[in-house]
Design an enzyme around this catalytic site. Structure first.
Site, PDB file in Angstrom:
ATOM      1  N   ASN A 111       6.190  15.815 -13.239  1.00 36.86           N
ATOM      2  CA  ASN A 111       5.217  14.760 -12.939  1.00 36.86           C
ATOM      3  C   ASN A 111       4.178  15.411 -12.027  1.00 36.86           C
ATOM      4  O   ASN A 111       4.460  15.698 -10.864  1.00 36.86           O
ATOM      5  CB  ASN A 111       5.935  13.607 -12.259  1.00 36.86           C
ATOM      6  CG  ASN A 111       5.078  12.405 -11.944  1.00 36.86           C
ATOM      7  OD1 ASN A 111       5.513  11.549 -11.183  1.00 36.86           O
ATOM      8  ND2 ASN A 111       3.887  12.291 -12.501  1.00 36.86           N
ATOM      9  N   GLN A 127      -1.284  11.926 -11.703  1.00 33.95           N
ATOM     10  CA  GLN A 127      -1.833  11.140 -10.600  1.00 33.95           C
ATOM     11  C   GLN A 127      -2.672  12.033  -9.690  1.00 33.95           C
ATOM     12  O   GLN A 127      -2.365  13.225  -9.506  1.00 33.95           O
ATOM     13  CB  GLN A 127      -0.724  10.493  -9.747  1.00 33.95           C
ATOM     14  CG  GLN A 127      -0.133   9.228 -10.313  1.00 33.95           C
ATOM     15  CD  GLN A 127       1.012   9.498 -11.267  1.00 33.95           C
ATOM     16  OE1 GLN A 127       1.639  10.554 -11.207  1.00 33.95           O
ATOM     17  NE2 GLN A 127       1.285   8.544 -12.145  1.00 33.95           N
ATOM     18  N   ASN A 142      -3.798   6.656 -10.586  1.00 36.49           N
ATOM     19  CA  ASN A 142      -3.328   7.120 -11.886  1.00 36.49           C
ATOM     20  C   ASN A 142      -4.453   7.832 -12.627  1.00 36.49           C
ATOM     21  O   ASN A 142      -5.615   7.788 -12.230  1.00 36.49           O
ATOM     22  CB  ASN A 142      -2.801   5.946 -12.714  1.00 36.49           C
ATOM     23  CG  ASN A 142      -1.384   5.575 -12.342  1.00 36.49           C
ATOM     24  OD1 ASN A 142      -0.634   6.382 -11.807  1.00 36.49           O
ATOM     25  ND2 ASN A 142      -1.004   4.339 -12.626  1.00 36.49           N
ATOM     26  N   CYS A 149       4.418   6.122  -5.452  1.00 32.33           N
ATOM     27  CA  CYS A 149       4.802   7.176  -6.382  1.00 32.33           C
ATOM     28  C   CYS A 149       5.848   8.036  -5.691  1.00 32.33           C
ATOM     29  O   CYS A 149       5.533   8.764  -4.743  1.00 32.33           O
ATOM     30  CB  CYS A 149       3.604   8.012  -6.807  1.00 32.33           C
ATOM     31  SG  CYS A 149       4.032   9.357  -7.947  1.00 32.33           S
ATOM     32  N   ASN A 201       5.593  -0.756 -15.150  1.00 34.41           N
ATOM     33  CA  ASN A 201       6.150   0.490 -15.658  1.00 34.41           C
ATOM     34  C   ASN A 201       7.337   0.129 -16.550  1.00 34.41           C
ATOM     35  O   ASN A 201       8.194  -0.668 -16.152  1.00 34.41           O
ATOM     36  CB  ASN A 201       6.610   1.374 -14.505  1.00 34.41           C
ATOM     37  CG  ASN A 201       5.479   1.744 -13.573  1.00 34.41           C
ATOM     38  OD1 ASN A 201       4.734   2.674 -13.812  1.00 34.41           O
ATOM     39  ND2 ASN A 201       5.335   0.981 -12.483  1.00 34.41           N
ATOM     40  N   ARG A 221       2.712   2.815 -15.921  1.00 34.99           N
ATOM     41  CA  ARG A 221       1.523   1.965 -15.861  1.00 34.99           C
ATOM     42  C   ARG A 221       0.295   2.794 -15.484  1.00 34.99           C
ATOM     43  O   ARG A 221       0.241   3.421 -14.436  1.00 34.99           O
ATOM     44  CB  ARG A 221       1.763   0.870 -14.817  1.00 34.99           C
ATOM     45  CG  ARG A 221       0.629  -0.087 -14.582  1.00 34.99           C
ATOM     46  CD  ARG A 221       0.932  -1.055 -13.448  1.00 34.99           C
ATOM     47  NE  ARG A 221       1.147  -0.386 -12.169  1.00 34.99           N
ATOM     48  CZ  ARG A 221       1.175  -1.006 -10.990  1.00 34.99           C
ATOM     49  NH1 ARG A 221       1.029  -2.319 -10.923  1.00 34.99           N
ATOM     50  NH2 ARG A 221       1.377  -0.336  -9.865  1.00 34.99           N
ATOM     51  N   CYS A 278       9.288   9.949 -13.358  1.00 34.05           N
ATOM     52  CA  CYS A 278       8.718   8.891 -12.525  1.00 34.05           C
ATOM     53  C   CYS A 278       9.752   8.545 -11.464  1.00 34.05           C
ATOM     54  O   CYS A 278      10.819   8.007 -11.778  1.00 34.05           O
ATOM     55  CB  CYS A 278       8.371   7.663 -13.364  1.00 34.05           C
ATOM     56  SG  CYS A 278       7.696   6.292 -12.389  1.00 34.05           S
TER      57      CYS A 278
END
Length: 293
Positions: free
Chosen positions: A16, A49, A68, A77, A197, A216, A224
């Site tokens: 991520n 992000q 985002n 996050c 999400n 989302r 995530c």
């Protein structure tokens, strides 16, 4: 703005990935368009992000802003919190740091083998806190399904807010779900006034689940952190797992523990995993100039 340059870090938590801007040292008026330009994987730096480090607002070590890839601001996050936690722990030399976020304060500490643990706080479980557009007395499994009438592919998700809203569907095989197709529809379902999400979870054992997430405003993601926390809470509430489990995501594993409830309310959620620095550089001024034009 055309002549301005800004230093950035590229970091990731289990794949991520984030572009991190330290606005304490290099102020920038960040718009949705600039965030989208930086996050664009073809013409920008590319990230899930965009994260900003800002001066604390009420006594923490720093404030973390989150956008985002679509440019929209979000509240929390978990993977980014571990990355910013690592930076602040290194910067301050402290054993524990407090990261302010729009969803509240997050505490970060060092764990074994270079991992970072963040305290994600207590989950919100009431329908109006998630929030939902309709009242559900029991949010462990709400009335929502996708697929043929009478034979849904997914149904009865648990819903949890861990700084942002999550819906978790428990399925037999997470790889059998076309989340790229169902995720956008469910994210924008009328039940979720702030969108949600969407995750599919597969219970492998009382201490291990697999998880895939449509995030989302970002889409399919390799990991995530808030979804891993929400899925753990949902699994415990459905008596599918113990309170401390391994959550396997496409990008790797997280350890998540939902602490026991106290007389003050629900227990806090502790999440432990890697926080990696990939590279650093300077933003192309044209990203800022083009977005602002």
């Amino acid at each position: 703005m055309a002549g301005m340059t800004h230093h950035f870090l590229k970091m990731n938590g289990l794949g991520n990935d984030f572009v991190v801007l330290d606005l304490r040292r290099e102020p920038l008026v960040l718009t949705d368009a600039i965030a989208r330009a930086i996050a664009d994987r073809e013409t920008g730096i590319g990230c899930d992000q965009l994260i900003t480090i800002e001066h604390p607002k009420h006594g923490g070590d720093a404030f973390m802003g989150i956008r985002n890839s679509d440019g929209g601001a979000v509240e929390a996050c978990g993977n980014a919190a571990r990355c910013i936690g690592r930076l602040l722990l290194d910067e301050t030399g402290k054993d524990i740091v407090t990261i302010e976020t729009p969803a509240g304060d997050t505490v970060a500490t060092r764990a074994d083998e270079g991992a970072i643990t963040v305290d994600m706080g207590a989950p919100k479980l009431n329908w109006n806190e998630i929030p939902l557009s309709e009242e559900f007395q029991d949010t462990r499994a709400i009335e929502l399904e996708i697929g043929p009438l009478g034979a849904p592919i997914m149904h009865s998700p648990g819903v949890v807010n861990v700084g942002n809203p999550h819906a978790i569907f428990f399925v037999e095989d997470v790889d059998a779900i076309d989340l790229a197709r169902s995720g956008p529809m469910l994210e924008h379902h009328p039940l979720f006034p702030e969108r949600a999400n969407i995750s599919v979870a597969q219970v492998l054992s009382p201490t291990h689940i697999r998880l895939r997430t449509w995030e989302r405003g970002a889409g399919l993601t390799r990991a995530c952190g808030t979804a891993a926390c929400a899925a753990t809470v949902a699994a415990v509430r459905r008596r599918k797992t113990e309170r401390k489990i391994t959550v396997s995501l496409p990008g790797g594993d997280l350890t998540v523990e939902w602490l026991p409830d106290t007389d003050k309310g629900y227990g806090h959620i502790l999440m432990t995993g890697d926080a990696m620095l990939d590279r650093e550089g300077t933003l192309d001024p044209r990203l800022l100039a083009g977005a602002a034009a």
